[in-house]
Design an enzyme around this catalytic site. Structure first.
Site, mmCIF file in Angstrom:
data_model
loop_
_atom_site.group_PDB
_atom_site.id
_atom_site.type_symbol
_atom_site.label_atom_id
_atom_site.label_comp_id
_atom_site.label_asym_id
_atom_site.label_seq_id
_atom_site.Cartn_x
_atom_site.Cartn_y
_atom_site.Cartn_z
ATOM 1 C CG ASN A 8 -1.731 1.229 1.400
ATOM 2 O OD1 ASN A 8 -1.811 2.036 0.474
ATOM 3 N ND2 ASN A 8 -2.348 1.394 2.562
ATOM 4 C CD1 TRP A 9 3.917 1.148 -2.717
ATOM 5 C CD2 TRP A 9 3.733 2.106 -4.743
ATOM 6 N NE1 TRP A 9 4.708 0.443 -3.596
ATOM 7 C CE2 TRP A 9 4.615 1.008 -4.846
ATOM 8 C CE3 TRP A 9 3.456 2.849 -5.884
ATOM 9 C CZ2 TRP A 9 5.230 0.642 -6.036
ATOM 10 C CZ3 TRP A 9 4.060 2.495 -7.077
ATOM 11 C CH2 TRP A 9 4.942 1.407 -7.157
ATOM 12 C CE LYS A 10 -0.256 3.414 4.705
ATOM 13 N NZ LYS A 10 -0.169 3.565 6.145
ATOM 14 C CG HIS A 95 -5.890 2.141 5.124
ATOM 15 N ND1 HIS A 95 -5.483 3.117 5.999
ATOM 16 C CD2 HIS A 95 -4.873 1.246 5.058
ATOM 17 C CE1 HIS A 95 -4.264 2.818 6.442
ATOM 18 N NE2 HIS A 95 -3.873 1.686 5.872
ATOM 19 C CD GLU A 97 -2.941 5.773 6.621
ATOM 20 O OE1 GLU A 97 -2.897 5.828 5.384
ATOM 21 O OE2 GLU A 97 -2.024 5.285 7.318
ATOM 22 C CD GLU A 165 -3.760 -2.258 7.489
ATOM 23 O OE1 GLU A 165 -2.629 -2.481 7.045
ATOM 24 O OE2 GLU A 165 -4.415 -1.245 7.200
ATOM 25 N N GLY A 171 2.278 2.432 10.876
ATOM 26 C CA GLY A 171 3.279 3.485 10.702
ATOM 27 C C GLY A 171 3.971 3.895 11.994
ATOM 28 C CB SER A 211 4.882 -1.624 12.201
ATOM 29 O OG SER A 211 4.513 -0.267 12.419
ATOM 30 N N GLY A 232 2.637 -1.022 4.400
ATOM 31 C CA GLY A 232 2.691 0.387 4.035
ATOM 32 C C GLY A 232 4.129 0.831 3.843
ATOM 33 N N GLY A 233 4.706 1.430 4.883
ATOM 34 C CA GLY A 233 6.038 2.033 4.803
ATOM 35 C C GLY A 233 7.085 1.152 4.136
HETATM 36 P P1 PGA Z 1 2.602 0.433 7.768
HETATM 37 O O1 PGA Z 1 1.155 0.655 7.100
HETATM 38 O O2 PGA Z 1 3.151 -0.853 7.212
HETATM 39 O O3 PGA Z 1 3.408 1.637 7.350
HETATM 40 O O4 PGA Z 1 2.393 0.360 9.241
HETATM 41 C C1 PGA Z 1 0.275 -0.400 6.926
HETATM 42 C C2 PGA Z 1 -1.002 0.094 6.314
HETATM 43 O O5 PGA Z 1 -1.423 1.216 6.652
HETATM 44 O O6 PGA Z 1 -1.639 -0.577 5.487
#
Ligand code: PGA
Length: 248
Positions: A8-10, A95, A97, A165, A171, A211, A232-233
């Site tokens: 997930n590149w956001k 998600h 966010e 999640e 993050g 994470s 994500g990250g």
């Molecule tokens: P993260 O994000 O790996 O940076 O914690 C995961 C996500 O939001 O899908």
């Protein structure tokens, strides 16, 4: 079951990142491990380019969000069938966010997931509790109510992935303990079984996200009930992402 490892590149990337599937393929020794499926979810403006390259190298591509309607006066939005037209295989729905910053509710997540399924793609429905909810013993009930209210009736193990999640792990560098992950994945499977039957629940892919990185991927991905990861990250760096895929 195959493990589904999703990037997930956001809101990160640029058009040059369309070549990342090739870079990943090279990093994996030009082998896509058959026990894992790779999915890359770029910002939607890059979706078509990334999807074309992902497919060339045997990987999948997806969008990070969509509107529940097919078309109309919804400035700035994209529909599920537009993402399908850009060759998406999956769309992430709800998600945390989106839920926290863009007003996605269980009801809108359900409508979005329904439209993803109608457009013949896989809906990755995200659920997760806050730290407060976990510390006050409400993690199970929070996840259950999100699942029941966000999963459309048309859901099957073939068209739905659930991503667990925990919000406090996204993050932040913090991950849930392996025991907590195993417990929550079993809980999600039990709720899904109650909604859609035992067989569907056994076949359901449940990802963990929050994470996930090369150092913890192997432990997390070998935990009971974990069928993949939403990353994500660490997915922004193809070397790290390749290591996570290899851990699967
Ligand atoms: P993260 O994000 O790996 O940076 O914690 C995961 C996500 O939001 O899908």
């Amino acid at each position: 079951m195959k493990k589904l490892i999703a990037a997930n590149w956001k809101m990160n990337g640029q058009s040059a990142w369309a070549s990342k599937p090739e870079q990943l393929f090279d990093l994996l020794g030009k082998i896509i491990p058959d026990r894992s499926q790779i999915l890359i979810c770029p910002p939607s403006v890059y979706l078509q380019q990334v999807a074309k390259n992902a497919h060339k190298y045997g990987m999948n591509a997806g969008a990070q969000n969509c509107h529940s309607e097919n078309s109309g006066a919804f400035t700035g939005e994209i529909s599920a069938n537009m993402a399908a037209d850009c060759e998406a295989d999956y769309i992430i729905c709800g998600h945390s966010e989106r839920r926290a910053m863009f007003g996605d509710t269980d009801a809108t997540v359900k409508a979005k997931a329904d439209s993803v399924i109608t457009s013949a793609m896989g809906a990755i429905i995200c659920v997760g509790e806050t730290l407060d909810q976990r510390e006050s013993g409400e993690a199970n009930s929070t996840i259950e109510s999100q699942l029941r209210a966000s999963t459309p009736e048309a859901s099957t193990a073939l068209n739905t992935v659930i991503a667990y999640e925990p919000i406090w792990a996204i993050g932040t560098g913090k991950t849930a303990t392996l025991e907590d992950i195993a417990q929550m994945h079993a809980h999600i499977r039990a709720v899904y079984s109650d909604m859609f039957g035992e067989k569907s629940a056994q076949d359901l892919c449940i990802q963990y996200g929050g994470s996930v990185k090369p150092a913890n991927a192997k432990d997390i991905l070998s935990t009971d009930g974990v069928d993949g990861a939403l990353v994500g990250g660490a997915s922004l760096n193809m070397e790290d992402f390749a290591k996570i895929v290899q851990a699967a």
